[in-house]
Design a protein around this motif. Structure first.
Motif, PDB file in Angstrom:
ATOM      1  N   GLY A 614       0.752  -1.244  -0.013  1.00 16.00           N
ATOM      2  CA  GLY A 614       0.025  -0.076   0.027  1.00 16.00           C
ATOM      3  C   GLY A 614       0.815   1.448   0.254  1.00 16.00           C
ATOM      4  O   GLY A 614       0.171   2.238  -0.113  1.00 16.00           O
ATOM      5  N   ASN A 615       2.094   1.230   0.155  1.00 17.12           N
ATOM      6  CA  ASN A 615       3.006   2.518   0.184  1.00 17.12           C
ATOM      7  C   ASN A 615       3.084   2.923  -1.080  1.00 17.12           C
ATOM      8  O   ASN A 615       3.185   2.483  -2.251  1.00 17.12           O
ATOM      9  N   SER A 616       3.008   4.389  -1.255  1.00 17.87           N
ATOM     10  CA  SER A 616       3.041   5.084  -2.482  1.00 17.87           C
ATOM     11  C   SER A 616       4.074   4.749  -3.381  1.00 17.87           C
ATOM     12  O   SER A 616       3.929   4.727  -4.599  1.00 17.87           O
ATOM     13  N   CYS A 617       5.430   4.703  -2.838  1.00 13.10           N
ATOM     14  CA  CYS A 617       6.654   4.508  -3.399  1.00 13.10           C
ATOM     15  C   CYS A 617       6.393   3.065  -4.005  1.00 13.10           C
ATOM     16  O   CYS A 617       6.736   2.757  -5.347  1.00 13.10           O
ATOM     17  N   ARG A 619       3.652   1.293  -4.953  1.00 15.12           N
ATOM     18  CA  ARG A 619       2.794   1.418  -6.085  1.00 15.12           C
ATOM     19  C   ARG A 619       3.307   2.192  -7.354  1.00 15.12           C
ATOM     20  O   ARG A 619       3.232   1.409  -8.303  1.00 15.12           O
ATOM     21  N   SER A 620       3.993   3.320  -7.137  1.00 17.71           N
ATOM     22  CA  SER A 620       4.659   3.779  -8.162  1.00 17.71           C
ATOM     23  C   SER A 620       5.517   2.887  -8.886  1.00 17.71           C
ATOM     24  O   SER A 620       5.602   3.082 -10.344  1.00 17.71           O
ATOM     25  N   TRP A 621       6.178   2.373  -8.307  1.00 20.21           N
ATOM     26  CA  TRP A 621       7.351   1.214  -8.928  1.00 20.21           C
ATOM     27  C   TRP A 621       6.829   0.160  -9.510  1.00 20.21           C
ATOM     28  O   TRP A 621       7.021  -0.031 -10.560  1.00 20.21           O
ATOM     29  N   LYS A 622       5.560  -0.275  -8.882  1.00 14.01           N
ATOM     30  CA  LYS A 622       4.807  -1.517  -9.674  1.00 14.01           C
ATOM     31  C   LYS A 622       4.298  -0.857 -10.797  1.00 14.01           C
ATOM     32  O   LYS A 622       4.280  -1.666 -12.104  1.00 14.01           O
ATOM     33  N   CYS A 631      11.456   7.716  -4.752  1.00 14.14           N
ATOM     34  CA  CYS A 631      10.490   8.626  -4.089  1.00 14.14           C
ATOM     35  C   CYS A 631      10.988   9.857  -3.653  1.00 14.14           C
ATOM     36  O   CYS A 631      12.158   9.946  -3.164  1.00 14.14           O
TER      37      CYS A 631
END
Length: 632
Positions: A614-617, A619-622, A631
């Motif tokens: 759930g971490n925004s970092c 999610r953006s990586w995925k 990040c």
């Protein structure tokens, strides 16, 4: 079966959509939901291709690759994986020898191959010795191409002793590329010695891993002292599918490669294979003796899959992870000099108890002097109790189970490991305890990654446990833990010498690696449980699993850190109370050992392993599909 009808497909968004519609009484004709198929939802014919390059003949090899692509496409294949370094060959002494035969991306190979792919619709990935057009650095690269052009590339991160003489460390991360047939990640040969790279691919949502290799063996007649490089990397590929829930298409080559400048030779034994998300082998090329073979296409090994069938299996595997448990060890710690590790080699005797029937044998079990004996799980209870009864019989630390375990260890003047349901307040844990020769409990571990059966009665613990003893560093785990490869990584990083694992019934998932790929005299194919085998190999430690025998199968075994070349995989014989083995810790290794494996890790790439999904970092990586975590 490798192929199933779409009507039986029930994974991912399509399965949820159809389930909801059917439950509401709505019936859709096939065409009504055709356009709503998830990524990779259609059957695809895939192939592992045995392709033999001629040493140092870049242009000739490109021509042969074009011919091979034509042949593969004519067989109806939609995605084909070709071996590592397919346009140059592999056996070069230094960058100067390799330099005339490297290629850029785009370059000669892409110029020749892309028209074929555009005309035929084939998607292919192939290993190339790549020269970076800007820096001039050489990379061991896998290139993914399709009808519309270059899809992506991956530069090898897990560099072995030969690679480091020629190539720079990869700088592309492990990417996952969207294609018309599904989501594909690329891995190269020795990368599979590490568990992290294929795990990163799974975390990014890969459905297929294309694995490109030139897996070499020593030549027949080589003296044992000179045979330490006999590693047969292709003998490792089962773990990528079994631990991550993805399809794996593994291509390696056959034949003998000779470097005409220095006369060195490498022998490749074939064995290209395709594996299901459940870790089962679907197709395999023959494993062949050394022989000089003509360059070019040597075999197409194909089956039909539905890539999206990996989605539900992969997500189930990943759901068992506990990222908070792994931070910071799995991402931040490197150990080229590690005072934690056992420094002085020492002899040890290992023993795995085998029980038959339903009853506990704890009262009659004891180790031999200075021996480590591991009992089956829930060691004081009869086999097969329902969850409610296991919970009812839970006891506190220092209770009757630990007292009896300590008594039996003292009686044998050795070390004894067993497990029990431990109660603390309202919670019950599956706890593993280590008792020593003085009759005391030396360490406890609460299972951190629970199996489905354990979740019915147990809460998860919060930390690994490693105990320093005169026998070495002993880690404690349960059989359920071994399905989550990060647990293996934790114990490797903590420099475990022996992992003691009380297990229950034998697993239906066995080692399926072709016995011809082994140099040891008694390969574990077909008889050894897969998960402890993989944990020992990937963690580079000994693993002792006490367990039950059911019919012809047993969970009682001793698993060595290098089971392909040097250390045995021992399972308890029918009628035996235990299986025993005398060895030395820490394991010295052959072509690899725990220290080398830690030294060779790319911890700069491993941040996603410790991030919450759930971490925004994360999610953006995925979503990015490729590139490292970035990040603010």
């Amino acid at each position: 079966m490798a192929t199933r009808s779409l009507r039986r497909f029930a994974a991912g968004s399509l399965g949820l959509l159809l389930s909801g519609l059917l439950n509401s009484g709505v019936m859709l004709p096939a065409r009504a939901y055709e356009g709503r198929l998830p990524v990779g939802g259609r059957p695809v014919k895939v192939a592992a291709v045995d392709f033999i390059p001629a040493w140092g003949d870049r242009d000739g090899n490109i021509r042969r690759l074009v011919e091979a692509a034509e042949r593969v496409a004519a067989e109806g294949v939609q995605y084909a994986v070709f071996p590592e370094t397919a346009i140059s060959g592999y056996d070069f002494a230094d960058p100067a020898q390799l330099a005339p035969f490297v290629d850029t991306i785009p370059g000669r190979a892409t110029d020749a191959l892309l028209p074929v792919l555009k005309r035929t619709g084939l998607i292919m990935s192939v290993g190339i010795a790549e020269k970076d057009a800007y820096t001039g650095i050489f990379y061991n690269t896998a290139l993914l191409l399709g009808p519309d052009g270059i899809i992506g590339k991956y530069r090898k991160n897990g560099l072995n002793g030969q690679d480091v003489q020629l190539f720079g460390p990869g700088d592309t991360d492990v990417g996952v590329f969207d294609t018309p047939i599904g989501r594909i990640a690329l891995i190269i040969c020795y990368d599979d010695t590490y568990w992290q790279y294929d795990r990163l691919a799974a975390l990014r949502g890969a459905q297929i891993i294309g694995w490109h290799s030139v897996s070499d063996r020593v030549m027949p007649g080589t003296p044992p002292a000179a045979a330490k490089a006999n590693h047969s990397t292709v003998a490792s590929v089962q773990h990528m599918s079994a631990l991550n829930g993805v399809w794996v298409i593994g291509a390696t080559r056959s034949g003998i490669e000779r470097n005409p400048i220095n006369g060195s030779q490498l022998y490749y034994n074939g064995g290209s294979s395709i594996w299901s998300p459940q870790g089962r082998k679907l197709v395999q090329a023959p494993v062949v003796p050394p022989q000089v073979l003509p360059p070019g296409l040597n075999g197409i090994f194909a089956t039909t899959i539905i890539p999206a069938e990996a989605d539900a299996v992969r997500e189930q595997r990943l759901a068992a992870r506990r990222p908070a448990l792994y931070n910071p060890l799995l991402a931040l710690r490197r150990a080229p000099v590690d005072t934690t590790a056992t420094a002085t080699p020492r002899p040890v005797q290992l023993a795995a108890a085998q029980w038959t029937g339903e009853a506990s044998r704890l009262g009659s079990s004891q180790p031999q002097a200075k021996e480590l004996l591991v009992l089956p799980e829930l060691s004081a209870l009869p086999r097969g109790l329902p969850a409610a009864e296991i919970s009812r019989r839970a006891e506190r630390q220092g209770g009757s189970f630990e007292q009896l375990l300590a008594q039996r260890a003292k009686a044998g003047n050795g070390y004894l490991v067993g497990s029990y349901p431990e109660r603390e307040g309202s919670r019950v844990f599956h706890t593993v305890a280590l008792a020593g020769p003085a009759g005391t409990i030396l360490g406890r571990y609460r299972a951190t990654h629970l199996s489905a059966a354990e979740r019915a009665w147990a809460s998860a613990g919060d930390a690994p446990t490693v105990v320093s003893t005169p026998l070495g560093r002993i880690g404690l785990a349960t059989a359920g833990d071994l399905a989550v490869t990060e647990l293996t990584g934790l114990y490797q990083t903590l420099r475990t010498d022996v992992l003691a694992v009380p297990s229950g019934d034998p697993s239906p998932l066995k080692v399926e690696i072709d016995r011809k790929l082994y140099a040891v005299s008694d390969p574990p194919t077909g008889r050894a449980d897969l998960h402890p085998y993989l944990a020992a190999k990937l963690g580079q430690f000994w693993l002792v699993s006490g367990g039950r025998r059911m019919g012809d199968s047993t969970a009682a075994g001793i698993f060595g850190p290098e089971p392909v070349v040097h250390t045995p995989t021992l399972t308890a014989a029918a009628g035996a109370d235990a299986v025993r083995y005398r060895t030395v810790v820490p394991a010295a290794g052959t072509w690899i050992n725990q220290q080398q494996l830690i030294d060779g890790q790319r911890n700069d790439l491993f941040k996603p392993l410790v991030l919450d999904p759930g971490n925004s970092c994360f999610r953006s990586w995925k979503v990015a599909g490729h590139g490292t975590v970035a990040c603010p």
